[in-house]
Scaffold this motif. Structure first.
Motif, PDB file in Angstrom:
ATOM      1  N   VAL A   1      32.170  10.453  41.879  1.00 40.50           N
ATOM      2  CA  VAL A   1      32.178   9.266  42.724  1.00 40.50           C
ATOM      3  C   VAL A   1      31.498   8.116  41.990  1.00 40.50           C
ATOM      4  CG1 VAL A   1      30.025   9.914  43.909  1.00 40.50           C
ATOM      5  CG2 VAL A   1      31.598   8.310  44.992  1.00 40.50           C
TER       6      VAL A   1
ATOM      7  N   SER B   1      31.450   3.372  41.967  1.00 42.00           N
ATOM      8  CA  SER B   1      31.984   2.127  42.502  1.00 42.00           C
ATOM      9  C   SER B   1      33.266   1.777  41.766  1.00 42.00           C
ATOM     10  CB  SER B   1      30.973   0.990  42.315  1.00 42.00           C
ATOM     11  OG  SER B   1      29.788   1.244  43.029  1.00 42.00           O
TER      12      SER B   1
ATOM     13  N   GLN C   1      27.383   6.532  48.256  1.00 47.42           N
ATOM     14  CA  GLN C   1      27.853   7.444  47.210  1.00 47.42           C
ATOM     15  C   GLN C   1      27.141   8.791  47.316  1.00 47.42           C
ATOM     16  OE1 GLN C   1      28.260   6.098  43.149  1.00 47.42           O
ATOM     17  NE2 GLN C   1      28.648   3.986  43.777  1.00 47.42           N
TER      18      GLN C   1
ATOM     19  N   ALA D   1      28.740  10.705  49.997  1.00 42.32           N
ATOM     20  CA  ALA D   1      30.058  11.199  49.587  1.00 42.32           C
ATOM     21  C   ALA D   1      29.934  12.457  48.731  1.00 42.32           C
ATOM     22  CB  ALA D   1      30.807  10.110  48.823  1.00 42.32           C
TER      23      ALA D   1
ATOM     24  N   THR E   1      40.310   9.005  45.471  1.00 48.41           N
ATOM     25  CA  THR E   1      41.193   7.852  45.276  1.00 48.41           C
ATOM     26  C   THR E   1      42.101   8.116  44.081  1.00 48.41           C
ATOM     27  OG1 THR E   1      39.438   6.762  43.994  1.00 48.41           O
ATOM     28  CG2 THR E   1      39.650   6.144  46.320  1.00 48.41           C
TER      29      THR E   1
ATOM     30  N   GLU F   1      36.590   6.307  44.082  1.00 46.24           N
ATOM     31  CA  GLU F   1      36.005   4.994  43.788  1.00 46.24           C
ATOM     32  C   GLU F   1      35.727   4.280  45.098  1.00 46.24           C
ATOM     33  OE1 GLU F   1      37.315   3.489  39.409  1.00 46.24           O
ATOM     34  OE2 GLU F   1      38.661   2.956  41.057  1.00 46.24           O
ATOM     35  N   GLN F   2      34.503   3.807  45.256  1.00 45.68           N
ATOM     36  CA  GLN F   2      34.117   3.116  46.475  1.00 45.68           C
ATOM     37  C   GLN F   2      34.127   1.605  46.269  1.00 45.68           C
ATOM     38  OE1 GLN F   2      30.367   4.710  47.916  1.00 45.68           O
ATOM     39  NE2 GLN F   2      31.467   6.289  49.040  1.00 45.68           N
TER      40      GLN F   2
END
Length: 336
Positions: free
Chosen positions: A147, A149, A287, A290, A307, A315-316
């Motif tokens: 995980v 950004s 994150q 997650a 994703t 990806e956040q």
């Protein structure tokens, strides 16, 4: 148990190899394990349910928030968390991870100091039927989940802010204090920023200088103003770059528009003080949450949320924070 002690020793033996890793190891790799079936590991959900988290550095505000997210979600879902502080040292992290593996954990969560050191740790964890979930920085090896950004989209957000700020049809010069070469997250932010800036015909990128630390960014800012006295905006790839840019602007008697990346407390304070106009904020708490959700999915034989399933990656999104939405953003943080 004997198998776990053997695993710990095997991982600890990698210390010498880690010491020789290149500093540009923060390169996102592709995992082929976990829900996608590439790993031969058959994960075991033990009782009591314990998650091990090898955190990058427990003195860094960003990773403090990350650990809080892990702990909060684990508590919600009935799991315990054991944390190993890597203190920004790859060697400490390898040893700490091996110790976590030997403590009867069900899953290993790790924010890597050097992603190049991950493969040996992952192999050791898989041998103990433990999934490995990577949070931020970069991932390499046969990891089960990653995980981070959406760094490229975040860089584009920074560029979009400047495009709107200088939407007057007049030419304006922009500078970029970037990450050192070879760091995946920094490179993605830079690509998003430069691609976004290229869409604004009146904005010209006149300088691009690395500034990993505050001091390096301060020197970069001084060099930028000396060579390009008409620079009106600076984009910094992280909070260190922004702090250096702010200092350079103050000592050079300049007042550029400064946009940063991370959303660390120091950046929020500088926005409130008017020293910085905006930041592209990440969500380390989210994150961390997650990571826990994905770990429990894997242990229950379910596919986590991705994703990009091909690389086991989630990806956040990032959030653009300015003085206008600063109070709301800080209120949200205070609830975490």
């Amino acid at each position: 148990m004997k198998p776990q002690l053997g695993v710990a020793a095997a991982v600890a033996a990698c210390l010498f190899a880690v010491a020789g890793c290149a500093s540009g190891a923060n390169t996102t790799g592709s995992g082929t394990s976990g829900a996608n079936g590439g790993s031969s590991a058959s994960f075991v959900k033990k009782d009591p349910l314990i998650l091990g988290y090898s955190v990058y550095d427990q003195t860094d505000p960003y990773f403090i928030a990350y650990a809080k997210g892990v702990q909060a979600r684990a508590a919600e879902r009935g799991a315990k968390v054991v944390i190993s502080d890597s203190k920004d040292s790859a060697q400490i992290q390898v040893t700490g991870s091996s110790q976590l593996i030997s403590r009867n954990i069900s899953a290993l969560l790790i924010t890597p100091v050097q992603p190049d050191s991950l493969p040996a740790t992952i192999s050791a964890a898989h041998a103990a039927k433990i999934p490995v979930l990577v949070g931020d920085i970069g991932a390499k090896g046969d990891y089960d989940y990653f995980v981070q950004s959406n760094n490229e989209a975040g860089g584009a957000q920074g560029a979009e802010y400047l495009c709107k700020k200088f939407d007057d049809g007049q030419p304006h010069e922009v500078a970029f204090i970037r990450d050192d070469p070879g760091h995946a997250a920094g490179e993605a932010r830079g690509k998003g920023f430069k691609d976004g800036l290229a869409k604004c015909s009146n904005l010209k990128l006149v300088s691009e200088i690395p500034g990993q630390t505050i001091e390096a960014a301060f020197k970069a800012g001084q060099d930028i103003f000396a060579a390009n006295p008409n620079v009106e905006a600076i984009f910094g790839f992280n909070s260190n770059a922004v702090q250096g840019a702010v200092r350079a602007a103050e000592t050079s008697n300049k007042k550029p528009v400064i946009v940063g990346f991370n959303g660390d407390p120091i950046e929020l304070e500088m926005i409130e003080q008017g020293k910085q106009e905006a930041t592209v904020a990440q969500d380390p708490f989210g994150q961390g949450q997650a990571l826990v959700d994905a770990a429990l999915d894997l242990l229950d034989g379910k596919e986590p949320k991705f994703t990009d399933a091909a690389s086991n990656t989630l990806e956040q999104p990032t959030t653009l924070v300015t003085k206008e939405n600063l109070a709301d953003f800080k209120a949200k943080l205070n609830k975490q």
